[in-house]
Write a protein that holds these residues in place. Structure first.
Motif, mmCIF file in Angstrom:
data_model
loop_
_atom_site.group_PDB
_atom_site.id
_atom_site.type_symbol
_atom_site.label_atom_id
_atom_site.label_comp_id
_atom_site.label_asym_id
_atom_site.label_seq_id
_atom_site.Cartn_x
_atom_site.Cartn_y
_atom_site.Cartn_z
ATOM 1 N N UNK A 129 0.840 -1.209 0.000
ATOM 2 C CA UNK A 129 0.000 0.000 0.000
ATOM 3 C C UNK A 129 0.870 1.253 0.000
ATOM 4 N N UNK A 130 1.915 1.260 0.817
ATOM 5 C CA UNK A 130 2.749 2.452 0.968
ATOM 6 C C UNK A 130 3.477 2.855 -0.297
ATOM 7 N N UNK A 131 4.105 1.889 -0.975
ATOM 8 C CA UNK A 131 4.853 2.282 -2.171
ATOM 9 C C UNK A 131 3.925 2.586 -3.345
ATOM 10 N N UNK A 132 2.744 1.980 -3.368
ATOM 11 C CA UNK A 132 1.768 2.343 -4.404
ATOM 12 C C UNK A 132 1.309 3.783 -4.206
ATOM 13 N N UNK A 133 1.070 4.164 -2.957
ATOM 14 C CA UNK A 133 0.694 5.548 -2.648
ATOM 15 C C UNK A 133 1.780 6.519 -3.097
ATOM 16 N N UNK A 134 3.028 6.156 -2.915
ATOM 17 C CA UNK A 134 4.123 7.035 -3.330
ATOM 18 C C UNK A 134 4.106 7.257 -4.841
ATOM 19 N N UNK A 135 3.874 6.198 -5.605
ATOM 20 C CA UNK A 135 3.826 6.350 -7.059
ATOM 21 C C UNK A 135 2.637 7.214 -7.478
ATOM 22 N N UNK A 136 1.527 7.048 -6.783
ATOM 23 C CA UNK A 136 0.353 7.878 -7.080
ATOM 24 C C UNK A 136 0.659 9.338 -6.788
ATOM 25 N N UNK A 137 1.358 9.598 -5.686
ATOM 26 C CA UNK A 137 1.712 10.971 -5.325
ATOM 27 C C UNK A 137 2.718 11.576 -6.300
ATOM 28 N N UNK A 138 3.467 10.722 -7.010
ATOM 29 C CA UNK A 138 4.363 11.201 -8.073
ATOM 30 C C UNK A 138 3.565 11.650 -9.297
ATOM 31 N N UNK A 139 2.296 11.257 -9.349
ATOM 32 C CA UNK A 139 1.467 11.588 -10.501
ATOM 33 C C UNK A 139 1.318 10.447 -11.486
ATOM 34 N N UNK A 140 1.763 9.233 -11.079
ATOM 35 C CA UNK A 140 1.646 8.066 -11.964
ATOM 36 C C UNK A 140 0.189 7.610 -12.036
ATOM 37 N N UNK A 141 -0.257 7.294 -13.226
ATOM 38 C CA UNK A 141 -1.666 6.928 -13.447
ATOM 39 C C UNK A 141 -1.847 5.467 -13.877
ATOM 40 N N UNK A 142 -0.862 4.917 -14.542
ATOM 41 C CA UNK A 142 -0.946 3.541 -15.042
ATOM 42 C C UNK A 142 0.132 2.696 -14.359
ATOM 43 N N UNK A 143 -0.177 2.306 -13.137
ATOM 44 C CA UNK A 143 0.783 1.602 -12.289
ATOM 45 C C UNK A 143 0.535 0.096 -12.378
ATOM 46 N N UNK A 144 1.573 -0.640 -12.722
ATOM 47 C CA UNK A 144 1.476 -2.089 -12.869
ATOM 48 C C UNK A 144 2.149 -2.794 -11.702
ATOM 49 N N UNK A 145 1.500 -3.838 -11.213
ATOM 50 C CA UNK A 145 2.103 -4.737 -10.235
ATOM 51 C C UNK A 145 2.626 -5.956 -10.979
ATOM 52 N N UNK A 146 3.951 -6.150 -10.951
ATOM 53 C CA UNK A 146 4.563 -7.311 -11.588
ATOM 54 C C UNK A 146 4.749 -8.385 -10.521
ATOM 55 N N UNK A 147 3.994 -9.453 -10.635
ATOM 56 C CA UNK A 147 4.046 -10.507 -9.631
ATOM 57 C C UNK A 147 4.295 -11.845 -10.302
ATOM 58 N N UNK A 148 4.365 -12.896 -9.510
ATOM 59 C CA UNK A 148 4.694 -14.213 -10.050
ATOM 60 C C UNK A 148 3.446 -14.939 -10.552
ATOM 61 N N UNK A 149 3.638 -15.726 -11.601
ATOM 62 C CA UNK A 149 2.529 -16.531 -12.111
ATOM 63 C C UNK A 149 2.108 -17.560 -11.072
ATOM 64 N N UNK A 150 3.080 -18.071 -10.345
ATOM 65 C CA UNK A 150 2.798 -19.010 -9.269
ATOM 66 C C UNK A 150 2.314 -18.233 -8.049
ATOM 67 N N UNK A 151 1.288 -18.737 -7.383
ATOM 68 C CA UNK A 151 0.693 -18.026 -6.256
ATOM 69 C C UNK A 151 1.517 -18.217 -4.990
ATOM 70 N N UNK A 152 1.811 -17.098 -4.329
ATOM 71 C CA UNK A 152 2.495 -17.105 -3.045
ATOM 72 C C UNK A 152 1.703 -16.238 -2.082
ATOM 73 N N UNK A 153 1.607 -16.683 -0.826
ATOM 74 C CA UNK A 153 0.821 -15.948 0.154
ATOM 75 C C UNK A 153 1.354 -14.528 0.340
ATOM 76 N N UNK A 154 2.683 -14.372 0.446
ATOM 77 C CA UNK A 154 3.227 -13.028 0.680
ATOM 78 C C UNK A 154 2.974 -12.113 -0.514
ATOM 79 N N UNK A 155 3.008 -12.680 -1.719
ATOM 80 C CA UNK A 155 2.733 -11.856 -2.898
ATOM 81 C C UNK A 155 1.261 -11.461 -2.970
ATOM 82 N N UNK A 156 0.379 -12.338 -2.491
ATOM 83 C CA UNK A 156 -1.039 -11.977 -2.413
ATOM 84 C C UNK A 156 -1.243 -10.774 -1.500
ATOM 85 N N UNK A 157 -0.481 -10.725 -0.404
ATOM 86 C CA UNK A 157 -0.591 -9.597 0.531
ATOM 87 C C UNK A 157 -0.038 -8.314 -0.097
ATOM 88 N N UNK A 158 1.053 -8.422 -0.838
ATOM 89 C CA UNK A 158 1.579 -7.252 -1.554
ATOM 90 C C UNK A 158 0.543 -6.731 -2.549
#
Length: 338
Positions: free
Chosen positions: A174-203
């Motif tokens: 949440x925190x680093x996404x907010x920072x990118x939004x405050x930079x003025x970024x509008x099309x923010x992508x989350x690059x995650x793994x194809x394989x499911x991981x619990x910690x990545x789900x939380x990110x």
């Protein structure tokens, strides 16, 4: 033929418990569950086992062993955490048994066989892929074999009964996404793994919360941690929407650096065109050009604290603290505007 003298190892194997549990039954029975204590005492009687001074001193012996279960030793973050575990384990003269969890180890029978056969006194579980089936399997190992277990940098957020050391991955995402939004970024992508991981789900959940609050469209792109694979994926992504991407959060530093290299090869400038955050602060962050901004997870400290809690459980049968949430920080380097 003379009858072979029973040993503490025979007792532990027959009772399907650790050496430490047999030792606690002999030295501090009040610290052992009644069901387990009765089982061990019955085996002792059946085998005619006579504990010697060595066995009675096993609780403080120098041969305590800990099974460290990891997903992949090639990952920089895993190596750092194992180093933290080793630093703390040396204080107690513990030996470590490393298990690299490939697919075949995820079957309950295989894991039980490996752990019980090793007579490990405790388990540090570092696999960031933990689902309901795996969580229940760990609880069965803990309950049926009385082997203490600590989750290190692994979160199971649903009524977790296992001792855990980690950070708040949802809050960090949440925190680093907010920072990118405050930079003025509008099309923010989350690059995650194809394989499911619990910690990545939380990110991802933290990312989605910030995106939804800002009224932006979420973009979750699933790829591989293998550079030879994700480079192809990033080429395809650029072909489809490359000019629209202006912000990226990658769940691993290696994925973030691979993405940066792909975009630079396509003529995009970092961070002028795209701001990029990583999520580990491994060696890749400093080696990247431009250097990678990222969440700084106290990987070594997680290993140290997890090992300390496991020792407490081995010695006492339980630990006073069931969850330690360590603080993290955001490291700003050259891949973002701040």
């Amino acid at each position: 033929m003379a009858k072979t003298k029973a040993t503490i190892y025979n007792v532990a194997m027959r009772a399907n418990v650790s050496l430490a549990t047999v030792s606690r039954t002999l030295n501090n029975p009040e610290k052992v569950k009644k069901e387990t204590r009765d089982k061990v005492l019955k085996v002792i009687e059946d085998l005619g086992y006579k504990p010697n001074a060595f066995a009675r001193g096993l609780a403080s012996r120098k041969s305590t062993s800990v099974a460290v279960m990891v997903p992949d030793m090639t990952r920089s973050s895993i190596a750092e955490m194992v180093n933290g575990i080793a630093i703390e384990a040396r204080k107690y003269n513990y030996s470590l048994i490393i298990y690299v969890l490939k697919d075949e180890y995820h079957e309950e029978s295989e894991m039980l066989k490996e752990v019980v056969a090793s007579q490990a006194d405790g388990i540090l579980y570092m696999n960031d892929e933990i689902n309901e089936q795996q969580y229940q399997m760990l609880n069965r190992i803990k309950d049926d074999y009385d082997v203490p277990i600590v989750l290190a940098n692994t979160l199971y957020p649903f009524e977790n009964k296992l001792t855990t050391v980690s950070i708040d991955y949802h809050k960090a995402g949440y925190g680093i996404t907010k920072e990118l939004i405050e930079e003025g970024r509008k099309n923010i992508y989350m690059l995650t793994t194809a394989r499911k991981y619990m910690v990545n789900d939380l990110k991802e959940s933290g990312y989605l919360k910030a995106i939804n609050e800002a009224g932006l469209e979420p973009h979750i792109f699933r790829t591989s941690g293998d550079i030879s694979v994700n480079t192809i994926h990033f080429d395809e992504l650029f072909h489809d929407v490359g000019k629209k991407i202006d912000g990226v959060i990658a769940v691993r530093d290696s994925i973030a650096v691979s993405f940066i290299n792909s975009m630079i090869a396509k003529g995009r400038k970092i961070p002028k065109d795209i701001s990029v955050f990583g999520f580990q602060n491994t060696k890749y962050a400093s080696l990247s050009r431009p250097k990678l901004s990222c969440i700084d997870i106290p990987i070594t400290e997680i290993g140290v604290r997890a090992m300390a809690l496991l020792k407490e459980e081995i010695d006492n049968g339980t630990s006073k603290t069931k969850y330690i949430e360590l603080p993290y920080s955001i490291i700003h380097r050259d891949s973002t505007k701040k």
